[in-house]
Design a protein around this motif. Structure first.
Motif, PDB file in Angstrom:
ATOM      1  N   GLY A   6       0.814  -1.211   0.000  1.00  0.00           N
ATOM      2  CA  GLY A   6       0.000   0.000   0.000  1.00  0.00           C
ATOM      3  C   GLY A   6       0.848   1.261   0.000  1.00  0.00           C
ATOM      4  N   LEU A   7       1.919   1.251   0.790  1.00  0.00           N
ATOM      5  CA  LEU A   7       2.833   2.398   0.823  1.00  0.00           C
ATOM      6  C   LEU A   7       3.532   2.570  -0.520  1.00  0.00           C
ATOM      7  N   ASP A   8       3.967   1.472  -1.108  1.00  0.00           N
ATOM      8  CA  ASP A   8       4.603   1.538  -2.431  1.00  0.00           C
ATOM      9  C   ASP A   8       3.641   2.087  -3.483  1.00  0.00           C
ATOM     10  N   ALA A   9       2.390   1.649  -3.434  1.00  0.00           N
ATOM     11  CA  ALA A   9       1.382   2.138  -4.392  1.00  0.00           C
ATOM     12  C   ALA A   9       1.147   3.637  -4.212  1.00  0.00           C
ATOM     13  N   ALA A  10       1.103   4.094  -2.972  1.00  0.00           N
ATOM     14  CA  ALA A  10       0.906   5.523  -2.700  1.00  0.00           C
ATOM     15  C   ALA A  10       2.082   6.339  -3.232  1.00  0.00           C
ATOM     16  N   ILE A  11       3.282   5.827  -3.046  1.00  0.00           N
ATOM     17  CA  ILE A  11       4.474   6.511  -3.558  1.00  0.00           C
ATOM     18  C   ILE A  11       4.401   6.601  -5.082  1.00  0.00           C
ATOM     19  N   LYS A  12       4.063   5.509  -5.732  1.00  0.00           N
ATOM     20  CA  LYS A  12       3.946   5.497  -7.195  1.00  0.00           C
ATOM     21  C   LYS A  12       2.839   6.427  -7.676  1.00  0.00           C
ATOM     22  N   ASP A  13       1.782   6.585  -6.881  1.00  0.00           N
ATOM     23  CA  ASP A  13       0.681   7.481  -7.238  1.00  0.00           C
ATOM     24  C   ASP A  13       1.067   8.948  -7.114  1.00  0.00           C
ATOM     25  N   GLY A  14       2.196   9.224  -6.453  1.00  0.00           N
ATOM     26  CA  GLY A  14       2.683  10.593  -6.346  1.00  0.00           C
ATOM     27  C   GLY A  14       2.098  11.395  -5.198  1.00  0.00           C
ATOM     28  N   VAL A  15       1.776  10.734  -4.100  1.00  0.00           N
ATOM     29  CA  VAL A  15       1.247  11.460  -2.938  1.00  0.00           C
ATOM     30  C   VAL A  15       2.301  12.410  -2.374  1.00  0.00           C
ATOM     31  N   ASP A  16       1.856  13.410  -1.642  1.00  0.00           N
ATOM     32  CA  ASP A  16       2.766  14.352  -0.982  1.00  0.00           C
ATOM     33  C   ASP A  16       2.980  14.006   0.479  1.00  0.00           C
ATOM     34  N   VAL A  17       2.011  13.308   1.087  1.00  0.00           N
ATOM     35  CA  VAL A  17       2.055  12.993   2.515  1.00  0.00           C
ATOM     36  C   VAL A  17       1.614  11.549   2.726  1.00  0.00           C
ATOM     37  N   LEU A  18       2.333  10.836   3.580  1.00  0.00           N
ATOM     38  CA  LEU A  18       1.913   9.521   4.063  1.00  0.00           C
ATOM     39  C   LEU A  18       1.725   9.643   5.569  1.00  0.00           C
ATOM     40  N   SER A  19       0.547   9.332   6.041  1.00  0.00           N
ATOM     41  CA  SER A  19       0.273   9.367   7.467  1.00  0.00           C
ATOM     42  C   SER A  19      -0.461   8.087   7.827  1.00  0.00           C
ATOM     43  N   PHE A  20       0.131   7.317   8.717  1.00  0.00           N
ATOM     44  CA  PHE A  20      -0.533   6.079   9.102  1.00  0.00           C
ATOM     45  C   PHE A  20      -0.316   5.784  10.575  1.00  0.00           C
ATOM     46  N   SER A  21      -1.316   5.151  11.147  1.00  0.00           N
ATOM     47  CA  SER A  21      -1.323   4.878  12.583  1.00  0.00           C
ATOM     48  C   SER A  21      -0.951   3.429  12.837  1.00  0.00           C
ATOM     49  N   ILE A  22       0.283   3.140  12.553  1.00  0.00           N
ATOM     50  CA  ILE A  22       0.800   1.800  12.785  1.00  0.00           C
ATOM     51  C   ILE A  22       2.069   1.972  13.601  1.00  0.00           C
ATOM     52  N   GLY A  23       2.105   1.370  14.743  1.00  0.00           N
ATOM     53  CA  GLY A  23       3.306   1.491  15.542  1.00  0.00           C
ATOM     54  C   GLY A  23       3.365   0.429  16.601  1.00  0.00           C
ATOM     55  N   ALA A  24       4.483  -0.207  16.663  1.00  0.00           N
ATOM     56  CA  ALA A  24       4.714  -1.189  17.717  1.00  0.00           C
ATOM     57  C   ALA A  24       6.206  -1.287  17.905  1.00  0.00           C
ATOM     58  N   TYR A  25       6.635  -1.333  19.116  1.00  0.00           N
ATOM     59  CA  TYR A  25       8.066  -1.422  19.381  1.00  0.00           C
ATOM     60  C   TYR A  25       8.557  -2.795  18.968  1.00  0.00           C
TER      61      TYR A  25
END
Length: 100
Positions: A6-25
């Motif tokens: 999904g992140l790769d697809a967003a980058i290829k789509d040319g987004v300006d911002v990626l914001s996601f709520s995924i985090g785990a130590y």
């Protein structure tokens, strides 16, 4: 792998911002952390990346998504505000809250 795709697809789509709520130590080094690698790839292309801190605390050093090329956003509780101003190089000034 779906998240990275999904992140790769967003980058290829040319987004300006990626914001996601995924985090785990995870405790792993950045070069083994797939989220950090994908975020670095985005940052190299001029994309701003913001992630949730993720926290397995209350122990110190348990915040995930700590790669320096990601803005890591954490939540907290405090019964007061600490006002601060940020002045950019172009003279713009923003008012907000911070803890430093």
């Amino acid at each position: 792998m779906d998240i990275i795709a999904g992140l790769d697809a967003a980058i290829k789509d040319g987004v300006d911002v990626l914001s996601f709520s995924i985090g785990a130590y995870s405790g792993m080094q950045f070069n083994y952390d797939s989220i950090a690698i994908a975020a670095f790839k985005a940052m190299e292309r001029g994309i701003f990346v913001s992630c949730a801190a993720g926290n397995t605390g209350p122990d110190p050093g348990t915040v995930g998504n700590g790669a320096p090329w990601m803005l890591t956003v954490a939540a907290g509780t405090m019964d007061r505000t600490i006002r601060t101003n940020v002045k950019l190089g172009n003279g713009e000034e923003f008012h907000g809250e911070s803890l430093f």
